[in-house]
Design a protein around this motif. Structure first.
Motif, PDB file in Angstrom:
ATOM      1  N   LYS A  25      52.649  73.688   6.196  1.00 40.63           N
ATOM      2  CA  LYS A  25      52.485  72.290   5.775  1.00 40.63           C
ATOM      3  C   LYS A  25      53.012  72.029   4.368  1.00 40.63           C
ATOM      4  O   LYS A  25      53.069  70.883   3.934  1.00 40.63           O
ATOM      5  CB  LYS A  25      51.009  71.908   5.819  1.00 40.63           C
ATOM      6  CG  LYS A  25      50.482  71.777   7.232  1.00 40.63           C
ATOM      7  CD  LYS A  25      49.065  71.270   7.194  1.00 40.63           C
ATOM      8  CE  LYS A  25      48.513  71.150   8.602  1.00 40.63           C
ATOM      9  NZ  LYS A  25      47.080  71.160   8.647  1.00 40.63           N
ATOM     10  N   THR A  26      53.305  73.097   3.621  1.00 43.81           N
ATOM     11  CA  THR A  26      53.789  72.898   2.252  1.00 43.81           C
ATOM     12  C   THR A  26      55.007  73.779   1.990  1.00 43.81           C
ATOM     13  O   THR A  26      55.175  74.836   2.607  1.00 43.81           O
ATOM     14  CB  THR A  26      52.712  73.281   1.210  1.00 43.81           C
ATOM     15  OG1 THR A  26      52.399  74.681   1.370  1.00 43.81           O
ATOM     16  CG2 THR A  26      51.444  72.469   1.368  1.00 43.81           C
ATOM     17  N   TRP A  27      55.829  73.323   1.049  1.00 47.27           N
ATOM     18  CA  TRP A  27      57.012  74.112   0.677  1.00 47.27           C
ATOM     19  C   TRP A  27      56.583  75.429   0.020  1.00 47.27           C
ATOM     20  O   TRP A  27      57.245  76.445   0.159  1.00 47.27           O
ATOM     21  CB  TRP A  27      57.900  73.324  -0.295  1.00 47.27           C
ATOM     22  CG  TRP A  27      58.381  72.001   0.233  1.00 47.27           C
ATOM     23  CD1 TRP A  27      57.991  70.758  -0.185  1.00 47.27           C
ATOM     24  CD2 TRP A  27      59.363  71.780   1.261  1.00 47.27           C
ATOM     25  NE1 TRP A  27      58.660  69.772   0.529  1.00 47.27           N
ATOM     26  CE2 TRP A  27      59.506  70.380   1.410  1.00 47.27           C
ATOM     27  CE3 TRP A  27      60.130  72.621   2.070  1.00 47.27           C
ATOM     28  CZ2 TRP A  27      60.384  69.801   2.326  1.00 47.27           C
ATOM     29  CZ3 TRP A  27      61.012  72.049   2.980  1.00 47.27           C
ATOM     30  CH2 TRP A  27      61.122  70.661   3.113  1.00 47.27           C
ATOM     31  N   LEU A  61      58.608  66.714   4.196  1.00 44.01           N
ATOM     32  CA  LEU A  61      58.130  67.817   5.037  1.00 44.01           C
ATOM     33  C   LEU A  61      57.110  67.347   6.081  1.00 44.01           C
ATOM     34  O   LEU A  61      56.970  67.955   7.132  1.00 44.01           O
ATOM     35  CB  LEU A  61      57.515  68.912   4.153  1.00 44.01           C
ATOM     36  CG  LEU A  61      57.012  70.175   4.856  1.00 44.01           C
ATOM     37  CD1 LEU A  61      58.116  70.851   5.660  1.00 44.01           C
ATOM     38  CD2 LEU A  61      56.435  71.165   3.855  1.00 44.01           C
ATOM     39  N   GLU A  62      56.409  66.258   5.782  1.00 44.03           N
ATOM     40  CA  GLU A  62      55.405  65.768   6.730  1.00 44.03           C
ATOM     41  C   GLU A  62      55.675  64.294   7.064  1.00 44.03           C
ATOM     42  O   GLU A  62      54.996  63.401   6.561  1.00 44.03           O
ATOM     43  CB  GLU A  62      53.996  65.902   6.131  1.00 44.03           C
ATOM     44  CG  GLU A  62      53.505  67.330   5.953  1.00 44.03           C
ATOM     45  CD  GLU A  62      53.216  68.025   7.278  1.00 44.03           C
ATOM     46  OE1 GLU A  62      52.326  67.567   8.017  1.00 44.03           O
ATOM     47  OE2 GLU A  62      53.899  69.014   7.587  1.00 44.03           O
ATOM     48  N   PRO A  63      56.659  64.039   7.931  1.00 42.63           N
ATOM     49  CA  PRO A  63      57.014  62.643   8.230  1.00 42.63           C
ATOM     50  C   PRO A  63      55.954  61.882   9.015  1.00 42.63           C
ATOM     51  O   PRO A  63      55.976  60.654   9.040  1.00 42.63           O
ATOM     52  CB  PRO A  63      58.309  62.758   9.036  1.00 42.63           C
ATOM     53  CG  PRO A  63      58.267  64.126   9.631  1.00 42.63           C
ATOM     54  CD  PRO A  63      57.539  64.992   8.636  1.00 42.63           C
ATOM     55  N   VAL A  73      51.266  68.584  17.536  1.00 39.83           N
ATOM     56  CA  VAL A  73      50.617  69.075  18.748  1.00 39.83           C
ATOM     57  C   VAL A  73      50.414  70.583  18.655  1.00 39.83           C
ATOM     58  O   VAL A  73      49.333  71.100  18.961  1.00 39.83           O
ATOM     59  CB  VAL A  73      51.464  68.744  20.000  1.00 39.83           C
ATOM     60  CG1 VAL A  73      50.962  69.506  21.215  1.00 39.83           C
ATOM     61  CG2 VAL A  73      51.447  67.251  20.271  1.00 39.83           C
ATOM     62  N   CYS A  74      51.453  71.290  18.225  1.00 43.42           N
ATOM     63  CA  CYS A  74      51.347  72.754  18.127  1.00 43.42           C
ATOM     64  C   CYS A  74      50.206  73.134  17.193  1.00 43.42           C
ATOM     65  O   CYS A  74      49.411  74.020  17.502  1.00 43.42           O
ATOM     66  CB  CYS A  74      52.652  73.354  17.595  1.00 43.42           C
ATOM     67  SG  CYS A  74      53.964  73.375  18.808  1.00 43.42           S
ATOM     68  N   ARG A  75      50.110  72.452  16.059  1.00 39.81           N
ATOM     69  CA  ARG A  75      49.038  72.781  15.112  1.00 39.81           C
ATOM     70  C   ARG A  75      47.681  72.544  15.738  1.00 39.81           C
ATOM     71  O   ARG A  75      46.760  73.351  15.611  1.00 39.81           O
ATOM     72  CB  ARG A  75      49.172  71.917  13.854  1.00 39.81           C
ATOM     73  CG  ARG A  75      50.328  72.359  12.981  1.00 39.81           C
ATOM     74  CD  ARG A  75      50.363  71.482  11.753  1.00 39.81           C
ATOM     75  NE  ARG A  75      51.550  71.738  10.966  1.00 39.81           N
ATOM     76  CZ  ARG A  75      52.132  70.838  10.185  1.00 39.81           C
ATOM     77  NH1 ARG A  75      51.629  69.615  10.107  1.00 39.81           N
ATOM     78  NH2 ARG A  75      53.193  71.148   9.496  1.00 39.81           N
ATOM     79  N   GLN A  76      47.557  71.411  16.425  1.00 39.10           N
ATOM     80  CA  GLN A  76      46.308  71.059  17.084  1.00 39.10           C
ATOM     81  C   GLN A  76      45.930  72.120  18.111  1.00 39.10           C
ATOM     82  O   GLN A  76      44.804  72.596  18.170  1.00 39.10           O
ATOM     83  CB  GLN A  76      46.522  69.711  17.798  1.00 39.10           C
ATOM     84  CG  GLN A  76      45.316  69.145  18.463  1.00 39.10           C
ATOM     85  CD  GLN A  76      44.481  68.355  17.466  1.00 39.10           C
ATOM     86  OE1 GLN A  76      44.907  68.140  16.337  1.00 39.10           O
ATOM     87  NE2 GLN A  76      43.306  67.937  17.883  1.00 39.10           N
ATOM     88  N   GLU A  77      46.907  72.492  18.916  1.00 37.88           N
ATOM     89  CA  GLU A  77      46.667  73.459  19.989  1.00 37.88           C
ATOM     90  C   GLU A  77      46.435  74.848  19.425  1.00 37.88           C
ATOM     91  O   GLU A  77      45.638  75.611  19.943  1.00 37.88           O
ATOM     92  CB  GLU A  77      47.838  73.456  20.969  1.00 37.88           C
ATOM     93  CG  GLU A  77      47.929  72.181  21.784  1.00 37.88           C
ATOM     94  CD  GLU A  77      46.653  71.898  22.551  1.00 37.88           C
ATOM     95  OE1 GLU A  77      46.405  72.549  23.567  1.00 37.88           O
ATOM     96  OE2 GLU A  77      45.872  71.026  22.114  1.00 37.88           O
ATOM     97  N   ASP A  78      47.164  75.189  18.350  1.00 37.78           N
ATOM     98  CA  ASP A  78      46.991  76.511  17.754  1.00 37.78           C
ATOM     99  C   ASP A  78      45.555  76.688  17.269  1.00 37.78           C
ATOM    100  O   ASP A  78      44.993  77.784  17.316  1.00 37.78           O
ATOM    101  CB  ASP A  78      47.950  76.716  16.566  1.00 37.78           C
ATOM    102  CG  ASP A  78      49.406  76.774  17.027  1.00 37.78           C
ATOM    103  OD1 ASP A  78      49.634  76.858  18.248  1.00 37.78           O
ATOM    104  OD2 ASP A  78      50.301  76.727  16.172  1.00 37.78           O
ATOM    105  N   SER A  79      44.950  75.587  16.809  1.00 38.38           N
ATOM    106  CA  SER A  79      43.591  75.712  16.304  1.00 38.38           C
ATOM    107  C   SER A  79      42.579  75.831  17.448  1.00 38.38           C
ATOM    108  O   SER A  79      41.497  76.367  17.294  1.00 38.38           O
ATOM    109  CB  SER A  79      43.249  74.523  15.394  1.00 38.38           C
ATOM    110  OG  SER A  79      43.255  73.341  16.154  1.00 38.38           O
TER     111      SER A  79
END
Ligand code: SAH
Ligand code: SF4
Length: 372
Positions: A45-47, A67-69, A154-160
């Motif tokens: 989520k960050t550089w 980075l976070e549109p 979605v990937c972040r949500q699902e990864d969690s």
């Protein structure tokens, strides 16, 4: 119609375009691969988290790209089968991305098949009479980066929820371009986005598991047939004669069935793939047995699969879904005619609610808040 953000989203870059930009600014070309890995495999989520990059390169990236549109606003669960992610864009527009979990017999929720439904525009210009997305017209196109970033969210949500068995895997099975907007009305951005999602250095998601749904922009269907990207195609038909279709879909005036159907046939022949015809069943609009017979003939001729979707009511619109008996009678005519057909059951109610309804509600709530 385009929104020009202060900085373009890095998720809109391909390996090629990013490599060229890096070189232009005196950075080594091989850094592009590393950056892509941070974006698509690690989903940072960050550089600052891109620890193998030099400090000056990270500073240049931060200056050059967003980075976070999309920003995560909330998720809304319904009936345990869908999760809607409401996302906010830089200009405060809201879009939604839907995660649909289809439970499989014998396996738990976590192992169910997941289909992701993404949006391609804010609003829609096509003005289909039954659809919440088109009610207020088109606000703007999404950029390729905004389209791609929905999948990162979605990937972040699902990864969690479900830790990935392999860190670089994507935890969903199918992708449908059926959210808000007409994808072929934002052609270049959707092709670029799908190319990025498919690329080895991107999400590496197989094109055969991607279905794009269109209301029938004929010239663009022809273009799509010649793209190297072999996505599946679904057509929102919703009427088996011009008379019925143009009542509910203004696009039928520009591209009536005699133009649309040959383009669909050409697509399916060129690609050697079955096309899906989507047909929402709306009471007393398109649910007559005569429509069923005509739809059967069209589908038979195109070797197409038919997906019957009982209409999902939209606040402020008069339409209703036909009775279950009526739906089944309609489906039976297709089935008996040798056509491959599916009829969505009640469970699907929530699933089909993808089209713009949450956004509309939230926009209204926001309006209510600001106007007191
Ligand atoms: N613009 C594209 C893709 C987004 S719409 C298209 O029209 O194909 C995705 C699907 O949802 C379309 O088949 C659309 O007709 C359908 N849809 C829209 N509103 C609906 C509603 N209220 N109930 C059921 N399906 C709906
Ligand atoms: Fe647009 Fe598709 Fe809705 Fe028609 S059905 S208004 S094309 S999103």
């Amino acid at each position: 119609m385009e929104f020009t953000p202060a900085k373009p989203a890095i998720y809109g870059e391909t390996l090629e375009s990013l490599t060229a930009l890096l070189q232009e600014h005196g950075h080594p070309a091989f850094r592009a691969q590393q950056i892509m890995a941070w974006l698509y495999k690690k989903r940072v989520k960050t550089w600052e988290e891109m620890t193998n990059l030099s400090r000056p390169l990270r500073a240049w990236l931060a200056e050059t790209f967003e980075l976070e549109p999309t920003g995560f606003v909330l998720t809304k669960q319904s009936e345990d089968v869908t999760d809607k992610l409401l996302l906010e864009l830089a200009d405060k527009s809201l879009i939604e991305t839907v995660i649909i979990r289809a439970p499989q017999l014998g396996v738990g929720q976590e192992n169910s098949r997941k289909t992701i439904c993404i949006s391609t525009q804010v609003g829609c210009a096509m003005g289909c009479k039954f659809c919440a997305s088109g009610l207020e017209g088109l606000k703007r196109n999404l950029s390729a980066g905004e389209i791609v970033h929905q999948l990162i969210q979605v990937c972040r949500q699902e990864d969690s929820r479900t830790p990935r068995a392999h860190a670089e895997l994507v935890s969903f099975d199918n992708l449908v371009v059926m959210g808000m907007g007409e994808p072929l009305h934002n052609y270049d951005a959707i092709i670029r986005a799908l190319t990025i999602l498919n690329a080895e250095w991107g999400l590496g998601f197989g094109v055969r598991r991607i279905t794009l749904s269109t209301s029938g922009l004929v010239p663009k269907i022809k273009l799509l047939a010649d793209e190297p990207l072999g996505v599946r195609l679904a057509i929102s038909l919703h009427g088996a004669t011009n008379e019925v279709r143009e009542q509910i879909m203004p696009i039928n005036k520009a591209w009536p069935l005699e133009k649309l159907l040959p383009a669909v046939k050409e697509f399916s022949e060129k690609r050697g793939r079955m096309v899906t015809l989507e047909f929402i069943l709306i009471e007393e609009i398109n649910d007559s047995l005569d429509q069923a017979e005509k739809l059967r003939d069209i589908a038979y001729d195109l070797h197409a699969h038919v997906n019957l979707i009982p209409y999902n009511t939209v606040e402020g619109l008069p339409w209703k879904r036909p009775s279950l008996t009526r739906q089944e009678k309609f489906a039976r005519i297709l089935f008996d005619g040798g056509v491959s057909v599916t009829l969505r059951r009640e469970k699907g109610h929530a699933i089909d609610a993808a089209c713009g309804q949450l956004r509309l509600k939230t926009e209204k709530q926001r309006e209510a808040l600001t106007t007191g």
